[in-house]
Design a protein around this motif. Structure first.
Motif, PDB file in Angstrom:
ATOM      1  N   GLY A 142       0.820  -1.204   0.000  1.00 52.14           N
ATOM      2  CA  GLY A 142       0.000   0.000   0.000  1.00 52.14           C
ATOM      3  C   GLY A 142       0.856   1.256   0.000  1.00 52.14           C
ATOM      4  O   GLY A 142       2.062   1.212   0.257  1.00 52.14           O
ATOM      5  N   VAL A 143       0.211   2.392  -0.294  1.00 54.55           N
ATOM      6  CA  VAL A 143       0.964   3.641  -0.434  1.00 54.55           C
ATOM      7  C   VAL A 143       0.483   4.698   0.541  1.00 54.55           C
ATOM      8  O   VAL A 143      -0.704   4.805   0.854  1.00 54.55           O
ATOM      9  N   LEU A 144       1.443   5.487   1.023  1.00 54.98           N
ATOM     10  CA  LEU A 144       1.173   6.713   1.772  1.00 54.98           C
ATOM     11  C   LEU A 144       1.481   7.872   0.842  1.00 54.98           C
ATOM     12  O   LEU A 144       2.581   7.936   0.269  1.00 54.98           O
ATOM     13  N   ILE A 145       0.528   8.793   0.683  1.00 53.04           N
ATOM     14  CA  ILE A 145       0.666   9.910  -0.243  1.00 53.04           C
ATOM     15  C   ILE A 145       0.486  11.198   0.547  1.00 53.04           C
ATOM     16  O   ILE A 145      -0.575  11.430   1.136  1.00 53.04           O
ATOM     17  N   LEU A 146       1.519  12.034   0.561  1.00 56.68           N
ATOM     18  CA  LEU A 146       1.457  13.318   1.248  1.00 56.68           C
ATOM     19  C   LEU A 146       1.620  14.442   0.236  1.00 56.68           C
ATOM     20  O   LEU A 146       2.526  14.403  -0.608  1.00 56.68           O
ATOM     21  N   TYR A 147       0.740  15.447   0.352  1.00 56.91           N
ATOM     22  CA  TYR A 147       0.801  16.627  -0.514  1.00 56.91           C
ATOM     23  C   TYR A 147       1.039  17.859   0.340  1.00 56.91           C
ATOM     24  O   TYR A 147       0.437  18.016   1.411  1.00 56.91           O
ATOM     25  N   GLY A 148       1.894  18.747  -0.144  1.00 51.91           N
ATOM     26  CA  GLY A 148       2.128  20.007   0.541  1.00 51.91           C
ATOM     27  C   GLY A 148       3.535  20.504   0.281  1.00 51.91           C
ATOM     28  O   GLY A 148       4.283  19.937  -0.530  1.00 51.91           O
ATOM     29  N   PRO A 149       3.937  21.580   0.969  1.00 49.64           N
ATOM     30  CA  PRO A 149       5.306  22.084   0.807  1.00 49.64           C
ATOM     31  C   PRO A 149       6.293  21.259   1.628  1.00 49.64           C
ATOM     32  O   PRO A 149       5.971  20.783   2.714  1.00 49.64           O
ATOM     33  N   PHE A 150       7.480  21.092   1.086  1.00 52.53           N
ATOM     34  CA  PHE A 150       8.573  20.426   1.807  1.00 52.53           C
ATOM     35  C   PHE A 150       9.863  21.198   1.559  1.00 52.53           C
ATOM     36  O   PHE A 150      10.046  21.784   0.485  1.00 52.53           O
ATOM     37  N   ARG A 151      10.753  21.180   2.545  1.00 52.21           N
ATOM     38  CA  ARG A 151      12.136  21.553   2.285  1.00 52.21           C
ATOM     39  C   ARG A 151      12.841  20.317   1.707  1.00 52.21           C
ATOM     40  O   ARG A 151      12.546  19.188   2.093  1.00 52.21           O
ATOM     41  N   ILE A 152      13.779  20.553   0.802  1.00 49.21           N
ATOM     42  CA  ILE A 152      14.541  19.466   0.196  1.00 49.21           C
ATOM     43  C   ILE A 152      16.006  19.661   0.569  1.00 49.21           C
ATOM     44  O   ILE A 152      16.601  20.694   0.254  1.00 49.21           O
ATOM     45  N   ASP A 153      16.579  18.680   1.254  1.00 51.55           N
ATOM     46  CA  ASP A 153      17.978  18.768   1.726  1.00 51.55           C
ATOM     47  C   ASP A 153      18.210  20.060   2.504  1.00 51.55           C
ATOM     48  O   ASP A 153      19.231  20.735   2.349  1.00 51.55           O
ATOM     49  N   GLY A 154      17.228  20.403   3.341  1.00 57.26           N
ATOM     50  CA  GLY A 154      17.361  21.563   4.208  1.00 57.26           C
ATOM     51  C   GLY A 154      17.033  22.891   3.567  1.00 57.26           C
ATOM     52  O   GLY A 154      17.036  23.924   4.253  1.00 57.26           O
ATOM     53  N   GLN A 155      16.736  22.893   2.271  1.00 62.35           N
ATOM     54  CA  GLN A 155      16.496  24.144   1.555  1.00 62.35           C
ATOM     55  C   GLN A 155      15.035  24.263   1.119  1.00 62.35           C
ATOM     56  O   GLN A 155      14.438  23.279   0.672  1.00 62.35           O
ATOM     57  N   HIS A 156      14.496  25.461   1.249  1.00 66.93           N
ATOM     58  CA  HIS A 156      13.167  25.713   0.708  1.00 66.93           C
ATOM     59  C   HIS A 156      13.224  25.686  -0.821  1.00 66.93           C
ATOM     60  O   HIS A 156      14.244  26.047  -1.422  1.00 66.93           O
ATOM     61  N   THR A 157      12.125  25.281  -1.440  1.00 69.61           N
ATOM     62  CA  THR A 157      12.095  25.191  -2.904  1.00 69.61           C
ATOM     63  C   THR A 157      11.710  26.515  -3.558  1.00 69.61           C
ATOM     64  O   THR A 157      11.783  26.629  -4.776  1.00 69.61           O
ATOM     65  N   ALA A 158      11.297  27.504  -2.754  1.00 65.79           N
ATOM     66  CA  ALA A 158      10.936  28.814  -3.288  1.00 65.79           C
ATOM     67  C   ALA A 158      10.960  29.825  -2.157  1.00 65.79           C
ATOM     68  O   ALA A 158      10.745  29.478  -0.992  1.00 65.79           O
ATOM     69  N   ALA A 159      11.193  31.078  -2.512  1.00 68.12           N
ATOM     70  CA  ALA A 159      11.193  32.140  -1.503  1.00 68.12           C
ATOM     71  C   ALA A 159       9.833  32.253  -0.827  1.00 68.12           C
ATOM     72  O   ALA A 159       9.750  32.547   0.379  1.00 68.12           O
ATOM     73  N   SER A 160       8.764  31.990  -1.581  1.00 66.04           N
ATOM     74  CA  SER A 160       7.422  32.066  -0.992  1.00 66.04           C
ATOM     75  C   SER A 160       7.229  31.000   0.071  1.00 66.04           C
ATOM     76  O   SER A 160       6.555  31.227   1.087  1.00 66.04           O
ATOM     77  N   ASN A 161       7.835  29.825  -0.115  1.00 65.20           N
ATOM     78  CA  ASN A 161       7.744  28.776   0.900  1.00 65.20           C
ATOM     79  C   ASN A 161       8.535  29.153   2.147  1.00 65.20           C
ATOM     80  O   ASN A 161       8.115  28.851   3.271  1.00 65.20           O
TER      81      ASN A 161
END
Length: 200
Positions: A130-149
């Motif tokens: 089975g699968v767990l599916i999460l949607y939303g903002p995440f940091r990747i390797d400690g970094q935000h993916t956008a200034a807005s995040n």
């Protein structure tokens, strides 16, 4: 009669991109548990679009559960089950097993303990494969993916120090402890991500 249906503008904006991922990763038939169902708009939309799946939405807030129930009554979606109250950090999720667990925009607007509870519950209640599916903002390797995040994260933490955009690596390490293996990450509109783990 009072209309108990809540409306979340973000749900109408993100539901089609999320649905595209769900169509790819969910089985054609089976059962889905939604955590933090909020207004219920996701639940009724996804259940209608995926008629082979039994969709059970939950929330820790009684008013949200009432909204989900109201959307269910108005939606004509027989595969959308009666919603229920669920404290994701608690141990009592019932005794059902699910083919998938889905949650949108929950782990950053709740304490880290809620994320840990979600991962532990998924480990207990997902069927093998089975699968767990999460949607939303995440940091990747400690970094935000956008200034807005980054600004959003600062706003969340100013409102509640226990909230904040989570680092995917931190979430993944905890997921692995519960037999959940990261399978894919899809970049979504508005600098969000949909992340899928599979129960081994």
């Amino acid at each position: 009669m009072t209309d108990l249906r809540r409306h979340a503008p973000a749900a109408s904006r993100n539901r089609e991109p999320i649905l595209a991922v769900l169509r790819r990763v969910l089985p054609e038939r089976g059962s889905v548990l939604e955590i933090a169902g909020g207004s219920g708009e996701h639940a009724v939309h996804f259940a209608a679009a995926l008629p082979g799946l039994r969709w059970r939405a939950t929330d820790a807030d009684p008013d949200s559960v009432a909204s989900i129930a109201a959307w269910r009554r108005s939606g004509g979606t027989p595969n959308l089950m009666v919603p229920r109250l669920l404290d994701v950090a608690g141990a009592d999720w019932g005794d059902e097993t699910y083919d998938a667990i889905f949650s949108a925009n929950m782990i950053h607007i709740s304490p880290w303990a809620a994320c840990l509870g979600l991962l532990a519950g998924a480990g207990r209640h997902l069927a093998t494969g089975g699968v767990l599916i999460l949607y939303g903002p995440f940091r990747i390797d400690g970094q935000h993916t956008a200034a807005s995040n980054e600004a959003f994260d600062a706003d969340l933490r100013s409102r509640n120090p226990q909230w904040g955009v989570r680092d995917l690596g931190d979430v993944d390490r905890e997921a692995l402890r519960h037999g959940l293996v990261l399978e894919e990450r899809t970049e979504m509109p508005a600098n969000n991500q949909t992340v899928v783990w599979r129960k081994k």
